[in-house]
Enzyme design. Sequence first.
Site, mmCIF file in Angstrom:
data_model
loop_
_atom_site.group_PDB
_atom_site.id
_atom_site.type_symbol
_atom_site.label_atom_id
_atom_site.label_comp_id
_atom_site.label_asym_id
_atom_site.label_seq_id
_atom_site.Cartn_x
_atom_site.Cartn_y
_atom_site.Cartn_z
ATOM 1 N N ARG A 178 0.723 -1.213 0.127
ATOM 2 C CA ARG A 178 -0.074 0.046 -0.223
ATOM 3 C C ARG A 178 0.817 1.269 -0.076
ATOM 4 O O ARG A 178 0.409 2.335 0.515
ATOM 5 C CB ARG A 178 -0.849 -0.048 1.196
ATOM 6 C CG ARG A 178 -1.851 -1.109 1.133
ATOM 7 C CD ARG A 178 -2.909 -1.117 0.216
ATOM 8 N NE ARG A 178 -3.775 -2.099 0.214
ATOM 9 C CZ ARG A 178 -3.600 -3.181 -0.496
ATOM 10 N NH1 ARG A 178 -2.422 -3.414 -1.103
ATOM 11 N NH2 ARG A 178 -4.291 -4.597 -0.284
ATOM 12 N N SER A 227 -10.441 0.362 3.907
ATOM 13 C CA SER A 227 -9.491 -0.242 5.399
ATOM 14 C C SER A 227 -8.746 0.989 5.904
ATOM 15 O O SER A 227 -8.065 2.008 5.086
ATOM 16 C CB SER A 227 -8.400 -0.988 4.973
ATOM 17 O OG SER A 227 -8.970 -2.427 4.473
ATOM 18 N N GLU A 297 -3.742 3.852 6.912
ATOM 19 C CA GLU A 297 -3.545 3.590 5.362
ATOM 20 C C GLU A 297 -4.407 4.729 4.618
ATOM 21 O O GLU A 297 -4.091 5.357 3.546
ATOM 22 C CB GLU A 297 -4.412 2.215 5.110
ATOM 23 C CG GLU A 297 -4.408 1.970 3.598
ATOM 24 C CD GLU A 297 -4.877 0.539 2.919
ATOM 25 O OE1 GLU A 297 -4.685 -0.265 3.981
ATOM 26 O OE2 GLU A 297 -5.639 0.273 2.070
#
Length: 309
Positions: A178, A227, A297
Amino acid sequence: MNFPDISQDLRTRTPQLRGRLLPNQSLAELTWFRVGGPAQALFMPEDEADLAYFLGAIPADIPVTVVGLGSNLIVRDGGIPGVVVRLGRGFSDVKVDGLRITAGPAVPDVKVARAAQEAGIAGLSFMRGIPGAIGGALRMNGGAYGGETKDVLVSARAVDRAGNIHVLSNADMHYTYRHCGVPEDFIFTAATFEGRAGDRAVIAAEMDKITESREATQPIKSRTGGSTFKNPPGHKAWQLIDKAGCRGLIVGGAQVSELHCNFLINLGAATAADIENLGETVRKRVKESSGVDLDWEIKRIGVPLSRAS
Ligand SMILES: Cc1cc2nc3c(=O)[nH]c(=O)nc-3n(C[C@H](O)[C@H](O)[C@H](O)COP(=O)(O)OP(=O)(O)OC[C@H]3O[C@@H](n4cnc5c(N)ncnc54)[C@H](O)[C@@H]3O)c2cc1C
């Protein structure tokens, strides 16, 4: 709360500009959470050349921020000083060539997944369930169900803050989980992906399975940002959050999802500050209960209300 209008000055400096440049545009509607203040100026370039011209002509000290479909963003309540770039029509092409697909950054991931399926290209089904566009996928190394952008990217194009155009290979992206290591000021303007030969019906079935699984396990119809925290090495973020007793936790108008506790939700009247404070409360409780530092994130951009002028 509005910023001083800089759009007139920027227009004067860019007489050949073709895209739209608007002062004090609300950004809440452009994000999944539906929160946040305005962009001091919102720029929607016509194409890559227009974007490069603009970035090369405006003063170097004006901050520039790019947003995609806002599915991984908290825009703070005071808004975003400087220019916010949003890519639209001129960045929406999808072309298939053998096992390769070239797509603009404004193309939703799902559209690339569908184009791949129709062309019998396997390996891009994971994009079916990611609600962002290709620019966000490139920046976030978006991934799901065992696949990620890094696995299929051949090359990308980007414009830097000074208006220079770059062509980047997969290795140049310095991808990790990510995360993309390309300088933060690079705005992606195109991407080429490559899959492998596959059976259309098998790929379609794989995509259906992804859709079903998402609907069952994620609050995809809520105002959310996906998320919230990255999975720390050796852990699942949702398990740590659950263990810390945060499932369903509420701060102001924001709640930790009951369905998937790594998702935060705007219950309807949340501010960006509510959502961010809820996230920080979760981080603190997880640290106390498991000793693990959760890493955001979701990208938090802009300034809190008190710091906007
Ligand atoms: C219900 C839900 C489910 C999700 N599931 C997943 C999942 O399974 N896997 C996953 O990886 N993500 C998931 N996400 C998060 C999100 O969809 C991805 O991170 C997506 O790639 C973000 O794309 P976006 O267009 O919405 O980008 P934004 O949210 O608008 O922006 C995200 C970041 O990308 C940058 N960016 C956007 N466009 C460009 C560009 N052209 N050039 C340079 N930088 C750019 C922004 O500056 C920002 O830093 C989910 C989100 C939601 C709401």
